[in-house]
Design a protein around this motif. Sequence first.
Motif, PDB file in Angstrom:
ATOM      1  N   PRO A   1       0.803  -1.225   0.000  1.00  0.00           N
ATOM      2  CA  PRO A   1       0.000   0.000   0.000  1.00  0.00           C
ATOM      3  C   PRO A   1       0.844   1.287   0.000  1.00  0.00           C
ATOM      4  CG  PRO A   1      -0.106  -1.052   2.149  1.00  0.00           C
ATOM      5  CD  PRO A   1       0.664  -1.967   1.247  1.00  0.00           C
ATOM      6  N   VAL A   2       2.162   1.188   0.218  1.00  0.00           N
ATOM      7  CA  VAL A   2       2.996   2.388   0.261  1.00  0.00           C
ATOM      8  C   VAL A   2       3.757   2.577  -1.044  1.00  0.00           C
ATOM      9  CG1 VAL A   2       4.879   3.546   1.469  1.00  0.00           C
ATOM     10  CG2 VAL A   2       3.214   2.204   2.748  1.00  0.00           C
TER      11      VAL A   2
ATOM     12  N   ARG B   1      -2.194  -6.505 -14.667  1.00  0.00           N
ATOM     13  CA  ARG B   1      -3.127  -6.899 -13.599  1.00  0.00           C
ATOM     14  C   ARG B   1      -2.700  -6.320 -12.250  1.00  0.00           C
ATOM     15  NH1 ARG B   1      -3.637 -13.209 -15.331  1.00  0.00           N
ATOM     16  NH2 ARG B   1      -5.028 -12.889 -17.104  1.00  0.00           N
ATOM     17  N   TYR B   2      -1.395  -6.379 -11.963  1.00  0.00           N
ATOM     18  CA  TYR B   2      -0.895  -5.829 -10.704  1.00  0.00           C
ATOM     19  C   TYR B   2      -1.124  -4.327 -10.632  1.00  0.00           C
ATOM     20  CZ  TYR B   2       1.566 -10.196  -9.518  1.00  0.00           C
ATOM     21  OH  TYR B   2       1.881 -11.488  -9.191  1.00  0.00           O
ATOM     22  N   LEU B   3      -0.921  -3.642 -11.744  1.00  0.00           N
ATOM     23  CA  LEU B   3      -1.155  -2.198 -11.760  1.00  0.00           C
ATOM     24  C   LEU B   3      -2.625  -1.884 -11.502  1.00  0.00           C
ATOM     25  CD1 LEU B   3       1.080  -1.179 -14.786  1.00  0.00           C
ATOM     26  CD2 LEU B   3       1.472  -0.610 -12.387  1.00  0.00           C
ATOM     27  N   ALA B   4      -3.524  -2.668 -12.100  1.00  0.00           N
ATOM     28  CA  ALA B   4      -4.954  -2.449 -11.877  1.00  0.00           C
ATOM     29  C   ALA B   4      -5.327  -2.691 -10.418  1.00  0.00           C
ATOM     30  CB  ALA B   4      -5.771  -3.351 -12.799  1.00  0.00           C
ATOM     31  N   ARG B   5      -4.737  -3.738  -9.815  1.00  0.00           N
ATOM     32  CA  ARG B   5      -5.042  -4.015  -8.401  1.00  0.00           C
ATOM     33  C   ARG B   5      -4.477  -2.945  -7.477  1.00  0.00           C
ATOM     34  NH1 ARG B   5      -3.743 -10.420  -8.149  1.00  0.00           N
ATOM     35  NH2 ARG B   5      -5.396 -11.092  -9.537  1.00  0.00           N
TER      36      ARG B   5
ATOM     37  N   VAL C   1      -5.814   4.395  -1.403  1.00  0.00           N
ATOM     38  CA  VAL C   1      -4.785   5.401  -1.671  1.00  0.00           C
ATOM     39  C   VAL C   1      -3.798   4.773  -2.656  1.00  0.00           C
ATOM     40  CG1 VAL C   1      -2.932   6.787  -0.680  1.00  0.00           C
ATOM     41  CG2 VAL C   1      -5.046   6.420   0.617  1.00  0.00           C
ATOM     42  N   GLU C   2      -3.556   5.468  -3.750  1.00  0.00           N
ATOM     43  CA  GLU C   2      -2.662   4.918  -4.772  1.00  0.00           C
ATOM     44  C   GLU C   2      -1.237   4.853  -4.245  1.00  0.00           C
ATOM     45  OE1 GLU C   2      -0.862   6.046  -9.158  1.00  0.00           O
ATOM     46  OE2 GLU C   2      -2.618   7.109  -8.434  1.00  0.00           O
ATOM     47  N   PRO C   3      -0.606   3.660  -4.269  1.00  0.00           N
ATOM     48  CA  PRO C   3       0.779   3.561  -3.808  1.00  0.00           C
ATOM     49  C   PRO C   3       1.735   4.128  -4.860  1.00  0.00           C
ATOM     50  CG  PRO C   3       0.005   1.423  -4.520  1.00  0.00           C
ATOM     51  CD  PRO C   3      -1.165   2.351  -4.607  1.00  0.00           C
TER      52      PRO C   3
ATOM     53  N   GLY D   1      -3.046   4.207 -15.924  1.00  0.00           N
ATOM     54  CA  GLY D   1      -3.524   5.389 -15.215  1.00  0.00           C
ATOM     55  C   GLY D   1      -2.745   5.715 -13.956  1.00  0.00           C
ATOM     56  N   VAL D   2      -1.543   5.195 -13.819  1.00  0.00           N
ATOM     57  CA  VAL D   2      -0.718   5.480 -12.640  1.00  0.00           C
ATOM     58  C   VAL D   2      -0.344   6.958 -12.651  1.00  0.00           C
ATOM     59  CG1 VAL D   2       1.519   5.027 -11.565  1.00  0.00           C
ATOM     60  CG2 VAL D   2       0.185   3.150 -12.482  1.00  0.00           C
ATOM     61  N   THR D   3      -0.520   7.612 -11.503  1.00  0.00           N
ATOM     62  CA  THR D   3      -0.152   9.033 -11.395  1.00  0.00           C
ATOM     63  C   THR D   3       1.067   9.247 -10.509  1.00  0.00           C
ATOM     64  OG1 THR D   3      -1.709   9.315  -9.564  1.00  0.00           O
ATOM     65  CG2 THR D   3      -2.509   9.825 -11.790  1.00  0.00           C
TER      66      THR D   3
END
Length: 143
Positions: free
Chosen positions: A63-64, A90-94, A100-102, A128-130
Amino acid sequence: MALHRARPESADAPMGEMNTTPLIDVMLVLLIMFIITIPMQTHSVGIDLPQAPVQPARFTPDPVKNKVTIDAAGIIRWNGAAIDRLTLRRYLARSLALPVEPELQFQPDAAARYVIVDEVLADIRRSGVTKLGFVGNERYRDF
């Protein structure tokens, strides 16, 4: 072969026989071209073999922060475990499904092929990773 003389009244008449030599030459050239362009026959039979059912791995992203690395052989690793591009997506989607986006840390090896690095970056962008950070670039500071 019999020879025949043209009669004086038909001296100006057009010839009634067609010259087939150029036609045969063109047909032979086309035949050779078609033979050359035909793909070689393969003597294999495609069979769909049964596959063992794949057990989905229980994955919970950190989560971090999570780290994606690519080594010189082109192997993609997620927190040290080797994965393929489908599993990466798949890991990125999970990880994006968490409240909270890690942070995602990306560290390609200097000897990794550019195509693989580019494909992984495209997968990360499409997901969609920011929160993305590049790790290990400080060693190229004095380059």
